[in-house]
Design a protein around this motif. Structure first.
Motif, PDB file in Angstrom:
ATOM      1  N   ASN A  10      34.510  22.137  57.780  1.00 32.32           N
ATOM      2  CA  ASN A  10      34.509  20.710  57.473  1.00 32.32           C
ATOM      3  C   ASN A  10      35.939  20.173  57.367  1.00 32.32           C
ATOM      4  O   ASN A  10      36.841  20.884  56.937  1.00 32.32           O
ATOM      5  N   ASN A 208      25.635  24.703  51.020  1.00 29.04           N
ATOM      6  CA  ASN A 208      26.669  24.485  52.029  1.00 29.04           C
ATOM      7  C   ASN A 208      26.345  25.152  53.358  1.00 29.04           C
ATOM      8  O   ASN A 208      27.167  25.144  54.276  1.00 29.04           O
ATOM      9  N   ASN A 210      25.606  28.454  53.972  1.00 30.26           N
ATOM     10  CA  ASN A 210      26.046  29.834  54.162  1.00 30.26           C
ATOM     11  C   ASN A 210      25.021  30.804  53.587  1.00 30.26           C
ATOM     12  O   ASN A 210      24.388  30.534  52.558  1.00 30.26           O
ATOM     13  N   TYR A 227      30.366  33.041  47.202  1.00 29.47           N
ATOM     14  CA  TYR A 227      31.413  32.271  47.867  1.00 29.47           C
ATOM     15  C   TYR A 227      32.248  31.500  46.853  1.00 29.47           C
ATOM     16  O   TYR A 227      31.765  31.076  45.802  1.00 29.47           O
ATOM     17  N   TYR A 229      34.604  28.005  47.177  1.00 27.46           N
ATOM     18  CA  TYR A 229      34.815  26.905  48.118  1.00 27.46           C
ATOM     19  C   TYR A 229      36.044  26.077  47.734  1.00 27.46           C
ATOM     20  O   TYR A 229      36.427  26.004  46.567  1.00 27.46           O
ATOM     21  N   ASP A 230      36.625  25.422  48.745  1.00 22.89           N
ATOM     22  CA  ASP A 230      37.683  24.457  48.467  1.00 22.89           C
ATOM     23  C   ASP A 230      37.060  23.067  48.322  1.00 22.89           C
ATOM     24  O   ASP A 230      35.832  22.913  48.353  1.00 22.89           O
ATOM     25  N   ASN A 232      36.823  20.697  50.325  1.00 26.32           N
ATOM     26  CA  ASN A 232      36.120  20.216  51.515  1.00 26.32           C
ATOM     27  C   ASN A 232      34.849  21.014  51.807  1.00 26.32           C
ATOM     28  O   ASN A 232      34.270  20.898  52.881  1.00 26.32           O
ATOM     29  N   LYS A 233      34.433  21.845  50.851  1.00 27.92           N
ATOM     30  CA  LYS A 233      33.226  22.669  50.960  1.00 27.92           C
ATOM     31  C   LYS A 233      33.322  23.714  52.061  1.00 27.92           C
ATOM     32  O   LYS A 233      32.322  24.124  52.644  1.00 27.92           O
ATOM     33  N   ASN A 234      34.553  24.141  52.350  1.00 28.06           N
ATOM     34  CA  ASN A 234      34.775  25.303  53.212  1.00 28.06           C
ATOM     35  C   ASN A 234      35.001  26.511  52.314  1.00 28.06           C
ATOM     36  O   ASN A 234      35.770  26.429  51.351  1.00 28.06           O
ATOM     37  N   TRP A 235      34.336  27.619  52.637  1.00 32.84           N
ATOM     38  CA  TRP A 235      34.544  28.782  51.762  1.00 32.84           C
ATOM     39  C   TRP A 235      35.922  29.391  52.035  1.00 32.84           C
ATOM     40  O   TRP A 235      36.375  29.448  53.166  1.00 32.84           O
ATOM     41  N   GLN A 238      34.609  35.106  50.487  1.00 30.32           N
ATOM     42  CA  GLN A 238      33.226  35.570  50.595  1.00 30.32           C
ATOM     43  C   GLN A 238      33.164  37.019  50.133  1.00 30.32           C
ATOM     44  O   GLN A 238      33.873  37.877  50.660  1.00 30.32           O
TER      45      GLN A 238
END
Length: 258
Positions: A10, A208, A210, A227, A229-230, A232-235, A238
């Motif tokens: 994202n 999200n 995943n 997870y 996440y940052d 921006n909802k990117n992991w 993991q």
């Protein structure tokens, strides 16, 4: 769909640094340390995207026993005006050779020529007819050919894969099913007629998108994931656990944005 979306990322991403770690356990107790996993692996890399979200460069990373990093190979990518890839080029710094994939597009057909100094030219031919895509591969003198079939649903999601290798019958197959319009498949069946085995798995996802749990055909938990996440909802981390809850791998990503 650009490369950022294909990788389920994202935001306006510039770079993603990906590192794989394995958990090495103490023989005395249950404590462990994380060690960078670098055995015959091209996973560790830095991917660079352009402002349109397409992969521009990828640097493969190698690590020595002291975890000092070096670049083992560099991939570069070229696109046409429709943002279709026309060339992938890999320059191996470690072994001093190069590889090139060149793409040519027709209406329902894509031809890829692969060049590498130690091999003859390899050909990959994708042909699309409605929801069915065929991939045939052959070497330069056609002494060996393979055929694979990909079947998609109305949402352009893969629902079945068939591998014929160099025969007229299916050697192995993969079937995917979905519960809604998401691109996350919830069930997977893999059958290998050559080695005579069949597996069934089902998956659960977080909000999200995943995977957080994997079950076998008896609905027993075989693995699960956590997870971090940052914004921006990117992991960015993991953690992978086996059925007994023991961690075996950790993947970390450092993501920078435009």
């Amino acid at each position: 769909m650009n490369d950022i979306k294909r990788q389920k990322l994202n935001g306006k991403i510039k770079d993603v640094k990906f590192i794989e770690y394995e958990a090495r356990y103490n023989t005395i107790d249950s404590t462990y340390t994380l060690k960078i996993f670098d055995f015959l692996s091209m996973k560790n890399n830095i991917s660079t995207f352009n402002k349109l979200g397409y992969l521009e460069k990828k640097s493969e990373l190698s690590f020595d026993l002291k975890d000092s990093v070096s670049i083992s190979a560099i991939w570069t990518y070229q696109y046409d005006k429709a943002n279709r890839i026309v060339r992938e080029f890999r320059d191996s710094k470690k072994y001093g050779d190069t590889s090139s994939w060149n793409y040519k597009y027709n209406k329902n057909n894509t031809l890829i020529k692969y060049y590498q100094k130690d091999y003859r030219v390899l050909y990959y031919n994708y042909s699309q007819i409605n929801e069915i895509e065929l991939l045939t591969t052959a070497n330069s003198d056609s002494t060996y050919q393979r055929k694979m079939k990909f079947i998609y649903d109305k949402h352009n999601r893969l629902v079945r894969y068939e591998n014929y290798e160099n025969t007229d019958s299916i050697v192995n197959s993969r079937i995917l099913s979905y519960n809604n319009e998401s691109r996350n498949y919830t069930n997977e069946t893999i059958e290998d007629k050559k080695y005579k085995f069949k597996t069934n798995k089902s998956y659960e996802y977080d909000v999200n998108g995943n995977v957080i749990k994997i079950f076998n055909e008896e609905q027993k938990l075989t693995g699960w994931f956590e997870y971090v996440y940052d914004k921006n909802k990117n992991w960015i981390e993991q953690k992978c656990f086996n059925s007994s809850g023991k961690i075996y791998n950790v993947y970390k990503r450092e993501i920078s944005y435009y």
